[in-house]
Design an enzyme around this catalytic site. Sequence first.
Site, PDB file in Angstrom:
ATOM      1  N   LYS A 165     -49.204  35.312  62.281  1.00 13.12           N
ATOM      2  CA  LYS A 165     -47.754  36.294  62.492  1.00 13.12           C
ATOM      3  C   LYS A 165     -46.655  35.259  61.606  1.00 13.12           C
ATOM      4  CE  LYS A 165     -44.536  37.543  65.902  1.00 13.12           C
ATOM      5  NZ  LYS A 165     -44.435  37.923  67.354  1.00 13.12           N
ATOM      6  N   GLU A 220     -52.987  24.801  61.847  1.00 10.16           N
ATOM      7  CA  GLU A 220     -54.289  25.045  61.673  1.00 10.16           C
ATOM      8  C   GLU A 220     -54.595  26.214  60.675  1.00 10.16           C
ATOM      9  OE1 GLU A 220     -52.221  24.910  64.450  1.00 10.16           O
ATOM     10  OE2 GLU A 220     -53.415  24.078  66.104  1.00 10.16           O
ATOM     11  N   GLY A 262     -48.154  37.595  69.394  1.00  7.11           N
ATOM     12  CA  GLY A 262     -49.462  37.252  68.704  1.00  7.11           C
ATOM     13  C   GLY A 262     -50.675  37.714  69.717  1.00  7.11           C
ATOM     14  N   ARG A 263     -50.475  37.613  71.024  1.00  7.17           N
ATOM     15  CA  ARG A 263     -51.754  37.845  71.840  1.00  7.17           C
ATOM     16  C   ARG A 263     -51.705  39.496  71.981  1.00  7.17           C
ATOM     17  NH1 ARG A 263     -47.280  34.828  73.956  1.00  7.17           N
ATOM     18  NH2 ARG A 263     -46.432  35.511  75.619  1.00  7.17           N
ATOM     19  N   GLU A 291     -51.072  32.619  78.361  1.00  8.40           N
ATOM     20  CA  GLU A 291     -49.748  32.488  77.595  1.00  8.40           C
ATOM     21  C   GLU A 291     -48.633  33.322  78.142  1.00  8.40           C
ATOM     22  OE1 GLU A 291     -49.929  32.877  73.208  1.00  8.40           O
ATOM     23  OE2 GLU A 291     -50.170  30.846  73.080  1.00  8.40           O
ATOM     24  N   HIS A 311     -76.224  32.172  87.343  1.00  6.94           N
ATOM     25  CA  HIS A 311     -77.077  30.972  87.446  1.00  6.94           C
ATOM     26  C   HIS A 311     -76.155  29.605  87.339  1.00  6.94           C
ATOM     27  CE1 HIS A 311     -80.667  33.426  87.839  1.00  6.94           C
ATOM     28  NE2 HIS A 311     -80.223  34.402  87.174  1.00  6.94           N
ATOM     29  N   LYS A 328     -47.121  20.813  69.469  1.00  5.40           N
ATOM     30  CA  LYS A 328     -47.240  21.063  67.943  1.00  5.40           C
ATOM     31  C   LYS A 328     -46.277  19.986  67.185  1.00  5.40           C
ATOM     32  CE  LYS A 328     -47.702  26.058  67.792  1.00  5.40           C
ATOM     33  NZ  LYS A 328     -46.848  27.297  67.540  1.00  5.40           N
TER      34      LYS A 328
HETATM   35  O1  F6P Z   1     -49.229  28.464  69.420  1.00  2.33           O
HETATM   36  C1  F6P Z   1     -49.234  29.838  70.061  1.00  2.33           C
HETATM   37  C2  F6P Z   1     -49.258  30.845  69.086  1.00  2.33           C
HETATM   38  O2  F6P Z   1     -47.879  30.932  68.705  1.00  2.33           O
HETATM   39  C3  F6P Z   1     -49.594  32.168  69.760  1.00  2.33           C
HETATM   40  O3  F6P Z   1     -48.860  32.598  70.493  1.00  2.33           O
HETATM   41  C4  F6P Z   1     -50.121  32.747  68.566  1.00  2.33           C
HETATM   42  O4  F6P Z   1     -50.930  33.760  68.767  1.00  2.33           O
HETATM   43  C5  F6P Z   1     -50.747  31.750  67.606  1.00  2.33           C
HETATM   44  O5  F6P Z   1     -50.038  30.540  67.915  1.00  2.33           O
HETATM   45  C6  F6P Z   1     -50.973  31.720  66.256  1.00  2.33           C
HETATM   46  O6  F6P Z   1     -49.580  31.973  65.794  1.00  2.33           O
HETATM   47  P1  F6P Z   1     -49.544  32.704  64.140  1.00  2.33           P
HETATM   48  O7  F6P Z   1     -50.233  34.138  64.199  1.00  2.33           O
HETATM   49  O8  F6P Z   1     -48.151  32.678  63.837  1.00  2.33           O
HETATM   50  O9  F6P Z   1     -50.416  31.896  63.201  1.00  2.33           O
END
Ligand code: F6P
Length: 555
Positions: free
Chosen positions: A210, A216, A278-279, A364, A395, A519
């Site tokens: 987003k 990452e 995002g979620r 979240e 189990h 972060k």
């Molecule tokens: O760190 C949390 C977050 O901001 C989430 O809310 C989001 O889904 C995820 O990181 C990834 O963010 P992006 O889509 O901006 O890479």
Amino acid sequence: MAAASHDPTTTAAWSALGAHGDAQTPDLRGWFAADPGRAERLTLDVADLHVDLSKNLVTDETLHLLRQLAEQTGVQDRLRAMFAGEHINVTEDRAVLHTALRRPAGLDPLTVDGQDVDADVQAELAKVYAFAEKVRSGEWTGVTGQRIETVVNIGIGGSDLGPVMAYEALQAYVHDGLTCRFVSNIDPTDLDETTKDLDPATTLFIVASKTFGTLETLTNARLARQWLWDGLAVEDADEARRSAVAKHFVAVSTALEKVADFGIDTENAFGFWDWVGGRYSVDSAIGTSLAVAIGPERFAEFLAGFHAVDEHARTTPLERNVPLLMGLLNVWYVNFLGAQTHAVLPYSQYLHRFPAYLQQLTMESNGKSVRWDGEAVTTDTGEVFWGEPGTNGQHAFYQLIHQGTRLIPADFLAFATPQHPLSDGGTDVHALFMANFFAQTKALAFGKTAEEVRAEGTAEDVVQARVFSGNRPTTSIMAPSLTPSVLGQLIALYEHITFTQGAVWGIDSFDQWGVELGKQLALQIAPALTGDAAALESQDSSTKALIDWYLQHRS
Ligand code: F6P
């Protein structure tokens, strides 16, 4: 304007629920025996979902008070405000409009903050569908002219969990000859293991972010780009490198200028908007990998499933409004009966990532301790969501659900018709599977008394160990089969459950400030791991000692 925030504990309904909870001794055996209509009365349908709430620890009075709580905390007003595009995400001053992503074309136009939302959604969807068709048909080829066989989605959080969960869930609908993989973790193992047996000539990466600023995802995208150049022996010249990226990388983001900076042609980028959290984004262009895998027609069915539940949530009176009632039940368990966790147990191997997906959606969203007006909450908020597919969980951890000291409300999900109707020597294996599904909620609700245990001839000294208290609450959610539409319905159901809880608690379920500090600190600490003595010295003694140990042991 979004409603002002509130302290739910000051409402009359809250006090009444407290008194009611104190006075009540849950008795599912007794309640069912005294009330033959209980199951029927408390079973509701929403679209294709058949939801039995009757094994919850509630009476008609409890439900009445919970509905009053919803009224006194303005849940439905806030829901209307969300659908209308008001800025209910107060701390980020944003509309919350994931419901607009699945509005079918042709409704009365929805204009928010001057944006023709429907037109933009449909235009972007058309781009995603056209791209999906090109990849599926083989018209889109890699730089060597070979067709794409593997799509690798690089993203994290909402840019990963939704697509991977849905891709796994809808395996039965995936196009032959196309496979999707997902890379999320900055642990280099993830990218390396995911790509190690792939042919770069037939691999396409979707960089989904987003913000297009997530450490990452951008790190993995750069690693993937290098892997591609190395694997295809692309010469070290700008033009050659650019054309390899153009054929093997597309992006999904709200930040298209950053996409261009990365070197991806914005012609090959799919957008969405800051009003999609995002979620809540698997039904936006973030679902592009899924659209490629199952095709536009099935993706449209997926969206229609969401919309059916949105309409139910938006228009159904509280008495029969399934997601709102389920959200209120969760409030009941968390705030009045002391539950700290909630299990989601899909009796479907295809849904094996569904609990993980729900963890981001619910935790979240509702893991907050201040309200949207900045005041501290005065009661507990979001519970821990967790789960595994049945029967595996049976189990492993069901022991604690059946006989432990914790109250763990659990949702059991199952489907009438299996995708794999196998038979074991004449025995329908799905029927066996379903027998377990029915048995578990029955055992949890009604338990087994000491008299029943004794009647089986059990030695007296182990009778108590074999007693099941019962009164362990469950909701059974069934659907005819796990189709794209039903998956969309399930996701929307949980979105609105999450919404309801947050609305009662007066918290902003749509921000996520709690992920920021870690972060920031990671960026500050990183130099300490690569020789910056001052950065190392500035750490607290525990962190410094841990880093020292790491530096000594890193080979
Ligand atoms: O760190 C949390 C977050 O901001 C989430 O809310 C989001 O889904 C995820 O990181 C990834 O963010 P992006 O889509 O901006 O890479």
